[in-house]
Design an enzyme around this catalytic site. Structure first.
Site, mmCIF file in Angstrom:
data_model
loop_
_atom_site.group_PDB
_atom_site.id
_atom_site.type_symbol
_atom_site.label_atom_id
_atom_site.label_comp_id
_atom_site.label_asym_id
_atom_site.label_seq_id
_atom_site.Cartn_x
_atom_site.Cartn_y
_atom_site.Cartn_z
ATOM 1 N N ASP A 158 -42.319 -59.430 51.941
ATOM 2 C CA ASP A 158 -43.762 -59.312 52.197
ATOM 3 C C ASP A 158 -44.241 -57.903 51.861
ATOM 4 O O ASP A 158 -45.303 -57.724 51.261
ATOM 5 C CB ASP A 158 -44.066 -59.582 53.680
ATOM 6 N N THR B 269 -54.573 -57.790 71.023
ATOM 7 C CA THR B 269 -53.681 -57.284 72.068
ATOM 8 C C THR B 269 -53.397 -55.815 71.747
ATOM 9 O O THR B 269 -52.610 -55.509 70.833
ATOM 10 C CB THR B 269 -52.364 -58.098 72.085
ATOM 11 N N LYS C 9 -40.742 -65.211 61.818
ATOM 12 C CA LYS C 9 -40.281 -64.016 61.086
ATOM 13 C C LYS C 9 -39.506 -63.031 61.963
ATOM 14 O O LYS C 9 -38.723 -62.252 61.445
ATOM 15 C CB LYS C 9 -41.472 -63.307 60.454
ATOM 16 N N ASN D 8 -56.172 -54.462 66.895
ATOM 17 C CA ASN D 8 -55.620 -55.763 67.297
ATOM 18 C C ASN D 8 -56.203 -56.240 68.620
ATOM 19 O O ASN D 8 -56.588 -55.442 69.470
ATOM 20 C CB ASN D 8 -54.095 -55.686 67.412
HETATM 21 P P1 NAP Z 1 -48.301 -63.421 63.641
HETATM 22 O O1 NAP Z 1 -47.114 -62.529 63.677
HETATM 23 O O2 NAP Z 1 -48.336 -64.613 64.514
HETATM 24 O O3 NAP Z 1 -49.572 -62.469 64.008
HETATM 25 C C1 NAP Z 1 -50.847 -63.032 64.148
HETATM 26 C C2 NAP Z 1 -51.895 -61.911 64.285
HETATM 27 O O4 NAP Z 1 -53.182 -62.540 64.335
HETATM 28 C C3 NAP Z 1 -51.770 -61.094 65.550
HETATM 29 O O5 NAP Z 1 -52.215 -59.783 65.318
HETATM 30 C C4 NAP Z 1 -52.728 -61.837 66.518
HETATM 31 O O6 NAP Z 1 -53.244 -61.014 67.540
HETATM 32 C C5 NAP Z 1 -53.836 -62.182 65.560
HETATM 33 N N1 NAP Z 1 -54.618 -63.314 66.030
HETATM 34 C C6 NAP Z 1 -54.276 -64.620 66.003
HETATM 35 N N2 NAP Z 1 -55.267 -65.371 66.515
HETATM 36 C C7 NAP Z 1 -56.243 -64.501 66.905
HETATM 37 C C8 NAP Z 1 -57.518 -64.657 67.496
HETATM 38 N N3 NAP Z 1 -57.991 -65.867 67.792
HETATM 39 N N4 NAP Z 1 -58.259 -63.552 67.723
HETATM 40 C C9 NAP Z 1 -57.809 -62.331 67.410
HETATM 41 N N5 NAP Z 1 -56.608 -62.110 66.843
HETATM 42 C C10 NAP Z 1 -55.827 -63.185 66.595
HETATM 43 O O7 NAP Z 1 -48.601 -63.945 62.186
HETATM 44 P P2 NAP Z 1 -48.289 -63.210 60.795
HETATM 45 O O8 NAP Z 1 -46.923 -63.532 60.346
HETATM 46 O O9 NAP Z 1 -48.654 -61.767 60.926
HETATM 47 O O10 NAP Z 1 -49.291 -63.973 59.804
HETATM 48 C C11 NAP Z 1 -50.684 -63.791 59.917
HETATM 49 C C12 NAP Z 1 -51.408 -64.469 58.763
HETATM 50 O O11 NAP Z 1 -51.012 -63.880 57.536
HETATM 51 C C13 NAP Z 1 -51.078 -65.960 58.638
HETATM 52 O O12 NAP Z 1 -52.282 -66.626 58.366
HETATM 53 C C14 NAP Z 1 -50.146 -66.014 57.451
HETATM 54 O O13 NAP Z 1 -50.229 -67.251 56.772
HETATM 55 C C15 NAP Z 1 -50.672 -64.882 56.598
HETATM 56 N N6 NAP Z 1 -49.645 -64.344 55.683
HETATM 57 C C16 NAP Z 1 -49.905 -64.318 54.350
HETATM 58 C C17 NAP Z 1 -48.960 -63.794 53.478
HETATM 59 C C18 NAP Z 1 -49.222 -63.762 52.002
HETATM 60 O O14 NAP Z 1 -48.262 -63.691 51.237
HETATM 61 N N7 NAP Z 1 -50.444 -63.798 51.576
HETATM 62 C C19 NAP Z 1 -47.756 -63.290 53.971
HETATM 63 C C20 NAP Z 1 -47.540 -63.299 55.348
HETATM 64 C C21 NAP Z 1 -48.486 -63.838 56.203
HETATM 65 P P3 NAP Z 1 -52.478 -60.892 68.956
HETATM 66 O O15 NAP Z 1 -51.380 -59.895 68.740
HETATM 67 O O16 NAP Z 1 -53.522 -60.389 69.895
HETATM 68 O O17 NAP Z 1 -51.961 -62.253 69.301
#
Ligand code: NAP
Length: 497
Positions: free
Chosen positions: A334, A385, A298, A383
Site C-alpha cells: 500500500d 477517534t 491488515k 481522525n
Molecule cells: P480501517 O483500518 O478500518 O480504518 C478505517 C478508518 O475510517 C478509520 O480512521 C475510522 O475512524 C474511519 N471511519 C470509518 N467509519 C467512519 C465514520 N463513520 N466516521 C468517521 N470516520 C470513520 O480501514 P483501512 O484499511 O484504513 O481502509 C480505509 C478505506 O481505504 C477503505 O475504504 C479501503 O477500501 C480503502 N483502501 C483503498 C486502497 C487503494 O488501493 N486505493 C488501499 C487500502 C485501503 P475510527 O478510527 O474513528 O474508527
C-alpha cells in the site's frame, strides 16, 4: 480429468428469450440448463424442441421451491413435464436433452429408464438451501444408485471454514460429480470447480442474474474474462484477496490480466473471510502461494505470519502475504503504491514546504503517514477517534486533531495536500449526503490537491465537492493499481509494466 465445463442457467419466461441468451453467450459456455420452472405455463408445453433449437448440450431441470426453484405445481405435474421433455426421442441424440436433473428424492423409474434408453444422462441432485453438507465424498457416492448418474450437491456454506472443508472432501473424488457452494462464501467453489473435480460450474447471464441472487452465480463473461476459467487446471497456481465483507474489488481484474499478459498459469480469486485464521487455513488447503489482505484484516493477519518486511514492521499493517519455504512472509505494498500514485498526481518528486492532512488513522492512514514521513512532509492526522490519530502522529512527530468542525482552522493550515483514507463515501450514490463526506464541515478554497483513496464510486461526494470549486482531485484507483503491480512482482517475480 477434463477441465470443468461452464453451464449457463436459463431462467427467462419464454423459450425465445432463452435462445437469445444462448446466442449471446455461446462463445463463453459449454452447455446450458433449461430451467423449465421459470418458463410461463404455456411455454412449458414446448420444451421438447429446445435442444434442437439451442444446438448446445442442455440439462432439463424443473426445480421445486424447496430446492431453490420456483415450481409449485406438485410432483404429478412435474413428472408429466419431464416426460414431455424426454418424449419422441430422436436418433440424433444432439436433438434430445443431453442431461436431465432429477432430485435425489424424486425416484420415477420410468423417467430414468427413458433417459438411459435415449442417451440422456441423469444428474441426481441434492440441495441444502440452508447450510453445508458434510462428508461430501461418501454422500455423493451414495447418490449413484445405478452407477450411471452424475451426483450433484449444492449447499450453503456458512463461513469460509465450510468452504475449506468442501475442497478437502472433494480433492480425491475420482468419479464424475458436481459440487457447488452457494451464497456469499461459495464463489471460490464456482471459479475453482476444477480443484473440486466438479464436472461443471453454473453461471447466469447478467440479464437474469437476479433470479440467482441468493445462490451467488457470476456471469459467463466475468468467469472467462476476469478469471480465465478455461485455463484453470490442476497445476494452476492460486492467489487471492481476503477481507470482509469484500464486496467490490478490482484486484482480480488487475492480477488475472497480468497472468494472461505474461502467459503465467495462475488465477487470483476473492476469498471472503470473517477471520484471518480461516483465510490462512483456506490458503493452506488449496496450496495458495500468496494473498492480498484487505479491510479489516491488515493488522490481524500479523499474528499468522512467520516473518515480516521492514515496511510492515514500521507501518504496523500488512496487505500482502507470500508463501515461502520458511512460511508466510508479510509485506506492505500500500505504501509504495500510494507513494507512486501521489507523486504522479502531484507531478513532482518532493513535497517541498507543502503541508499535508491525512484524514483517518486506520490501516491505510498508517501507510499514508509512512509515505509522508519518507517524503519529509509536514503533516497533521485527523481522525474520529482522536487517540488513534495521536498514536499514529506520535510515531513521526506529526500533529493530530479530531475530525470535525472544531478542527476547521488546523485543517485549513494543513490543506495544501489532503489525503482521505477513511472508508466514508465508499459505495455511495445518489444526491449529496453529508454522511458520505468526511470533510462536510470544511469549505475547499479550490487550491488544494485532494487524493481520496476510495475509487468506488469514481468520485466520492467529497471529491465532487472539491473538484466543483477548482481543486485538483484524484481517486484511489492509481494507488490500487500500483500496489497491485508491486504484489504481482512479489507473487510471480515478474514486473507488471
Ligand atoms: P480501517 O483500518 O478500518 O480504518 C478505517 C478508518 O475510517 C478509520 O480512521 C475510522 O475512524 C474511519 N471511519 C470509518 N467509519 C467512519 C465514520 N463513520 N466516521 C468517521 N470516520 C470513520 O480501514 P483501512 O484499511 O484504513 O481502509 C480505509 C478505506 O481505504 C477503505 O475504504 C479501503 O477500501 C480503502 N483502501 C483503498 C486502497 C487503494 O488501493 N486505493 C488501499 C487500502 C485501503 P475510527 O478510527 O474513528 O474508527
Amino acid at each position: 480429468m477434463q477441465r470443468s465445463k461452464i453451464c449457463l442457467c436459463l431462467t427467462c419466461p419464454t423459450i425465445k428469450e432463452d435462445l437469445e441468451v444462448v446466442e449471446k453467450y455461446r462463445n463463453w459456455i459449454d452447455m446450458v440448463e433449461l430451467r423449465v420452472d421459470f418458463l410461463t405455463k404455456d411455454e412449458r408445453l414446448h420444451i421438447r424442441k429446445f435442444p434442437n433449437l439451442a444446438k448446445i448440450p442442455t440439462i432439463l431441470t424443473i426445480r421445486r421451491k424447496t430446492d431453490g426453484g420456483v415450481f409449485i405445481e406438485g410432483e404429478a405435474s412435474r413428472t408429466t413435464l419431464f416426460a414431455r421433455g424426454l418424449a419422441y426421442a430422436d436418433q440424433d441424440i444432439r436433438k434430445n436433452f443431453a442431461f436431465i436433473d432429477l432430485e435425489e428424492d424424486f425416484q420415477v423409474p420410468s423417467l430414468q429408464d427413458a433417459a438411459f434408453a435415449f442417451g440422456t444422462k441423469v444428474i441426481r441432485s441434492f440441495h441444502d438451501m440452508k447450510g453445508p453438507v458434510y462428508n461430501l465424498g461418501d454422500r455423493l457416492a451414495s447418490m449413484c444408485i445405478t452407477g450411471y448418474e452424475i451426483p450433484k450437491i449444492a449447499c450453503l456454506p456458512q463461513n469460509l471454514s465450510d468452504v475449506t472443508r468442501m475442497f478437502k472432501e472433494t480433492e480425491n473424488i475420482d468419479f464424475e460429480h458436481i459440487v457447488c457452494g452457494m451464497g456469499d462464501f461459495g464463489l471460490s467453489t464456482r471459479i475453482l470447480a476444477c480443484k473440486m473435480n466438479s464436472f461443471l460450474t453454473y453461471v447466469s447471464p447478467t440479464e437474469t442474474i437476479e433470479n440467482m441472487a441468493t445462490i451467488g452465480h457470476i456471469d459467463p463473461i466475468t468467469i472467462n474474462e476476469v478469471y480465465n476459467f478455461k485455463a484453470i487446471d490442476k497445476s494452476t497456481t492460486l492467489y487471492g484477496i481476503t477481507g470482509y465483507p469484500l464486496k467490490a474489488t478490482s484486484s482480480p481484474a488487475i492480477h488475472n490480466g497480468g497472468y494472461r499478459k505474461f502467459g503465467i498459469n495462475a488465477v487470483y480469486i476473492p476469498i471472503k473471510s470473517e477471520t484471518v485464521e480461516e483465510a490462512v487455513t483456506f490458503a493452506e488447503q488449496l496450496d495458495m502461494k500468496g494473498l492480498s489482505v484487505t479491510v479489516p484484516h491488515k493488522e490481524g493477519i500479523l499474528r499468522e505470519l512467520d516473518s515480516i518486511s521492514t515496511e510492515v514492521g514500521e507501518i504496523g499493517a500488512c496487505n500482502t502475504i507470500l508463501k515461502t519455504p520458511k512460511g508466510w512472509v508479510g509485506y506492505n505494498t500500500d505504501a509504495r503504491g500510494l507513494k507512486q500514485a501521489l507523486l504522479e498526481f502531484l507531478g513532482c518528486t518532493k513535497l517541498g514546504r507543502r503541508k499535508v492532512a491525512i484524514i483517518g488513522a486506520g490501516g491505510a492512514a498508517k501507510a499514508a503517514a509512512y509515505v509522508i514521513h519518507e517524503l519529509r512532509g509536514r503533516c497533521c492526522i485527523f481522525n474520529r477517534t482522536v487517540s488513534k490519530a495521536r498514536d499514529l502522529a506520535d510515531r513521526y512527530n506529526f500533529k493530530y486533531a479530531s475530525l470535525g468542525i472544531e478542527s476547521q482552522e488546523i485543517l485549513e493550515e494543513y490543506s495544501d495536500i489532503i489525503i482521505q483514507t477513511t472508508s466514508i463515501g465508499m459505495g455511495s450514490s445518489g444526491p449529496y449526503n453529508e454522511k458520505d463526506d468526511p470533510l462536510s464541515f470544511y469549505t475547499f478554497r479550490g487550491e488544494e490537491f485532494v487524493y481520496d483513496i476510495i475509487y468506488y464510486p469514481e468520485k466520492t461526494p467529497m471529491l465532487e465537492r472539491a473538484e466543483s470549486v477548482g481543486c485538483n482531485v484524484c481517486n484511489g484507483y492509481s494507488m490500487l493499481k500500483y500496489q497491485a503491480y508491486e504484489q504481482f512482482s512479489l507473487f510471480t517475480g515478474v514486473k507488471y509494466e
